[in-house]
Scaffold this motif. Structure first.
Motif, PDB file in Angstrom:
ATOM      1  N   LEU A 151     -53.336  38.035  23.705  1.00 48.82           N
ATOM      2  CA  LEU A 151     -54.361  37.258  24.408  1.00 48.82           C
ATOM      3  C   LEU A 151     -55.768  37.774  24.129  1.00 48.82           C
ATOM      4  O   LEU A 151     -56.702  36.981  23.938  1.00 48.82           O
ATOM      5  CB  LEU A 151     -54.078  37.310  25.915  1.00 48.82           C
ATOM      6  CG  LEU A 151     -54.997  36.504  26.831  1.00 48.82           C
ATOM      7  CD1 LEU A 151     -54.826  35.018  26.579  1.00 48.82           C
ATOM      8  CD2 LEU A 151     -54.692  36.828  28.292  1.00 48.82           C
ATOM      9  N   ASP A 152     -55.932  39.096  24.063  1.00 44.25           N
ATOM     10  CA  ASP A 152     -57.278  39.663  23.912  1.00 44.25           C
ATOM     11  C   ASP A 152     -57.837  39.517  22.501  1.00 44.25           C
ATOM     12  O   ASP A 152     -58.972  39.915  22.233  1.00 44.25           O
ATOM     13  CB  ASP A 152     -57.304  41.136  24.340  1.00 44.25           C
ATOM     14  CG  ASP A 152     -56.326  42.006  23.549  1.00 44.25           C
ATOM     15  OD1 ASP A 152     -55.727  41.492  22.582  1.00 44.25           O
ATOM     16  OD2 ASP A 152     -56.165  43.183  23.912  1.00 44.25           O
TER      17      ASP A 152
ATOM     18  N   SER B  65     -49.396  36.830  28.211  1.00 40.57           N
ATOM     19  CA  SER B  65     -50.257  37.744  27.465  1.00 40.57           C
ATOM     20  C   SER B  65     -50.273  37.474  25.964  1.00 40.57           C
ATOM     21  O   SER B  65     -50.936  38.189  25.217  1.00 40.57           O
ATOM     22  CB  SER B  65     -49.820  39.195  27.712  1.00 40.57           C
ATOM     23  OG  SER B  65     -48.446  39.366  27.391  1.00 40.57           O
TER      24      SER B  65
ATOM     25  N   LEU C 107     -50.458  34.188  22.891  1.00 40.55           N
ATOM     26  CA  LEU C 107     -50.762  32.790  22.630  1.00 40.55           C
ATOM     27  C   LEU C 107     -50.118  32.362  21.317  1.00 40.55           C
ATOM     28  O   LEU C 107     -49.970  33.161  20.394  1.00 40.55           O
ATOM     29  CB  LEU C 107     -52.276  32.585  22.540  1.00 40.55           C
ATOM     30  CG  LEU C 107     -53.089  32.985  23.766  1.00 40.55           C
ATOM     31  CD1 LEU C 107     -54.578  32.860  23.467  1.00 40.55           C
ATOM     32  CD2 LEU C 107     -52.714  32.135  24.978  1.00 40.55           C
TER      33      LEU C 107
ATOM     34  N   ASN D  51     -57.965  36.439  21.054  1.00 35.70           N
ATOM     35  CA  ASN D  51     -58.398  35.043  20.940  1.00 35.70           C
ATOM     36  C   ASN D  51     -59.329  34.742  22.108  1.00 35.70           C
ATOM     37  O   ASN D  51     -58.875  34.489  23.224  1.00 35.70           O
ATOM     38  CB  ASN D  51     -57.188  34.104  20.954  1.00 35.70           C
ATOM     39  CG  ASN D  51     -57.575  32.649  20.714  1.00 35.70           C
ATOM     40  OD1 ASN D  51     -58.566  32.163  21.251  1.00 35.70           O
ATOM     41  ND2 ASN D  51     -56.781  31.955  19.923  1.00 35.70           N
TER      42      ASN D  51
ATOM     43  N   GLY E 258     -58.918  31.195  23.673  1.00 36.75           N
ATOM     44  CA  GLY E 258     -57.641  31.097  24.380  1.00 36.75           C
ATOM     45  C   GLY E 258     -57.633  31.892  25.672  1.00 36.75           C
ATOM     46  O   GLY E 258     -57.090  31.448  26.700  1.00 36.75           O
ATOM     47  N   ALA E 259     -58.247  33.097  25.636  1.00 31.33           N
ATOM     48  CA  ALA E 259     -58.315  33.932  26.834  1.00 31.33           C
ATOM     49  C   ALA E 259     -59.140  33.250  27.923  1.00 31.33           C
ATOM     50  O   ALA E 259     -58.772  33.275  29.108  1.00 31.33           O
ATOM     51  CB  ALA E 259     -58.916  35.288  26.479  1.00 31.33           C
TER      52      ALA E 259
ATOM     53  N   LEU F 274     -57.011  30.355  29.452  1.00 33.75           N
ATOM     54  CA  LEU F 274     -56.033  30.831  30.431  1.00 33.75           C
ATOM     55  C   LEU F 274     -56.730  31.277  31.713  1.00 33.75           C
ATOM     56  O   LEU F 274     -56.254  31.003  32.822  1.00 33.75           O
ATOM     57  CB  LEU F 274     -55.205  31.969  29.852  1.00 33.75           C
ATOM     58  CG  LEU F 274     -54.167  32.595  30.799  1.00 33.75           C
ATOM     59  CD1 LEU F 274     -53.185  31.551  31.309  1.00 33.75           C
ATOM     60  CD2 LEU F 274     -53.420  33.723  30.084  1.00 33.75           C
TER      61      LEU F 274
ATOM     62  N   TYR G 193     -44.262  29.185  26.860  1.00 40.67           N
ATOM     63  CA  TYR G 193     -45.283  29.833  27.689  1.00 40.67           C
ATOM     64  C   TYR G 193     -44.713  30.197  29.059  1.00 40.67           C
ATOM     65  O   TYR G 193     -44.995  31.288  29.582  1.00 40.67           O
ATOM     66  CB  TYR G 193     -46.505  28.920  27.844  1.00 40.67           C
ATOM     67  CG  TYR G 193     -47.474  29.011  26.688  1.00 40.67           C
ATOM     68  CD1 TYR G 193     -48.154  30.196  26.426  1.00 40.67           C
ATOM     69  CD2 TYR G 193     -47.710  27.920  25.849  1.00 40.67           C
ATOM     70  CE1 TYR G 193     -49.041  30.299  25.360  1.00 40.67           C
ATOM     71  CE2 TYR G 193     -48.590  28.007  24.783  1.00 40.67           C
ATOM     72  CZ  TYR G 193     -49.256  29.202  24.541  1.00 40.67           C
ATOM     73  OH  TYR G 193     -50.135  29.305  23.473  1.00 40.67           O
TER      74      TYR G 193
END
Length: 392
Positions: free
Chosen positions: A58-59, A34, A36, A61, A64-65, A68, A371
């Motif tokens: 995560l929310d 969750s 980055l 970017n 990035g989201a 993933l 990660y």
């Protein structure tokens, strides 16, 4: 496919400046990731991990989201097509995330957006066309992990099954600078795992490359020594270098590491100083003597160091090899023994807290482990919370 069952530990050998918690037997759960690791700093401006990366939700970017999500959504198809176990896929996915953080700061590196949009992209495309068709270089690096995807889809770097799979996943590369990885991070993520799996396929060849050094005749060493004696002497020389290295200041460590690696890949009498064996040995000895005036290496020591670095158990982990292969390639040049061993020297004489470009393999291995730990730590926190809240 090699038996990659989890992200390997970061291997520092005698240099243990940072302890990174091992995953042991816990399984990675990509859906639990969750946060980055982001950075706006160009690779040349990065320093320590803490001064380079920010841990971001995560929310916050979008690219990035999506990256993933692409790893999660395409897991079943890629695993089925390539014969990957859940553990193998999840480990490769963590390496892909690490590459996205290393290569583009998870999309935030200064210049990443501008060079992929507007007028700057047009100029870059023209320059890349000239670079490929006039200078003979590779295609454009694209997406969060900076893949030369056109080269992979139009050469023998991938087999036909892997190329067909990329097309099924919606990956497009219509020209040396025209593809859909920037605009579709989910497709870039899927493509990254496919390419990483092709690198991992080369791991047995890498192991065989190491063992080939032990098939050299005794005349290479000029002494009648047993295998054990050659290994022992090589380890002693290497450990002596490490002992001196540990007592050097930060800048001297960096210089020793770089020069040691250059000594490995240099050749006798080369007219270019950077590639000259004698020049690099003299430079290395000067650096080591600045820390310990009594210490000096001989050219013949290099063969014994090679012997120690090619014994069973001294190889890069599968995670490290994937990072190495992404950076240096697994073609004829990338699989040259001394180039492989130079990177191993870089791993031994490294500090995972430092994030300069010269430590590419260590950087990616460290990020991949971080990660992977997110899902484990999440599971551990959930268990702890449940335990603490049990009725008494």
């Amino acid at each position: 496919m090699s038996n990659l069952n989890r992200v390997g530990n970061v291997d520092n050998l005698n240099i243990n400046n940072v302890e990174i918690k091992s995953k042991e037997d816990e399984n990675i759960d990509l859906s639990e990731i969750s946060f980055l690791y982001e950075t706006e700093k160009l690779e040349g401006e990065r320093s320590s991990f803490s001064e380079t990366y920010e841990l971001a939700p995560l929310d916050e970017n979008e690219q990035g989201a999506k990256f993933l999500k692409g790893l999660i959504d395409n897991k079943d198809k890629i695993s089925s097509e390539l014969g990957l176990t859940d553990e193998q896929y999840d480990s490769l996915a963590c390496i892909a995330l690490a590459l996205a953080s290393q290569e583009t700061g998870m999309g935030l590196e200064d210049g990443y957006v501008s060079e992929n949009t507007g007028a700057k992209k047009l100029l870059r495309d023209v320059a890349k066309w000239f670079d490929v068709y006039v200078r003979g270089n590779g295609s454009a690096s694209s997406g969060l992990t900076q893949m030369k995807i056109y080269d992979f889809m139009n050469s023998d770097k991938l087999n036909q099954q892997q190329k067909d799979l990329l097309k099924e996943l919606g990956v497009e590369a219509k020209g040396v600078a025209t593809n859909n990885l920037y605009s579709n991070p989910d497709k870039a993520a899927a493509a990254s795992v496919v390419v990483l799996s092709s690198i991992l396929d080369k791991y047995p060849e890498y192991i065989e490359q190491l063992s080939s050094w032990h098939k050299n005749p005794d005349s290479v060493f000029g002494e009648n020594m047993t295998e054990e004696q050659k290994i022992e002497k090589g380890e002693q020389i290497l450990n002596d270098v490490i002992s001196v290295y540990k007592n050097a200041d930060h800048d001297t460590k960096l210089a020793i590491r770089n020069t040691f690696k250059k000594w490995f890949t240099a050749t006798p009498g080369n007219k270019t100083k950077e590639l000259n064996e004698e020049v690099q040995l003299d430079k290395l000895n000067s650096l080591l003597a600045g820390v310990d005036s009594s210490f000096s290496l001989k050219q013949s020591d290099l063969d014994f160091i090679r012997y120690a670095l090619t014994k069973p158990g001294s190889e890069m982990s599968e995670t490290q090899f994937c990072a190495y292969g992404w950076n240096k390639g697994t073609g004829e040049s990338g699989m040259k023994l001394d180039r492989l061993l130079a990177d191993k020297i870089g791993i031994i004489l490294s500090n995972p807290e430092d994030f300069d470009y010269d430590q590419f393999t260590v950087n990616v291995s460290t990020l991949a482990e971080k990660y992977a730990q997110q899902s484990v730590q999440s599971a551990q926190l959930a268990y702890l919370d449940e335990t603490l809240n049990e009725p008494t």
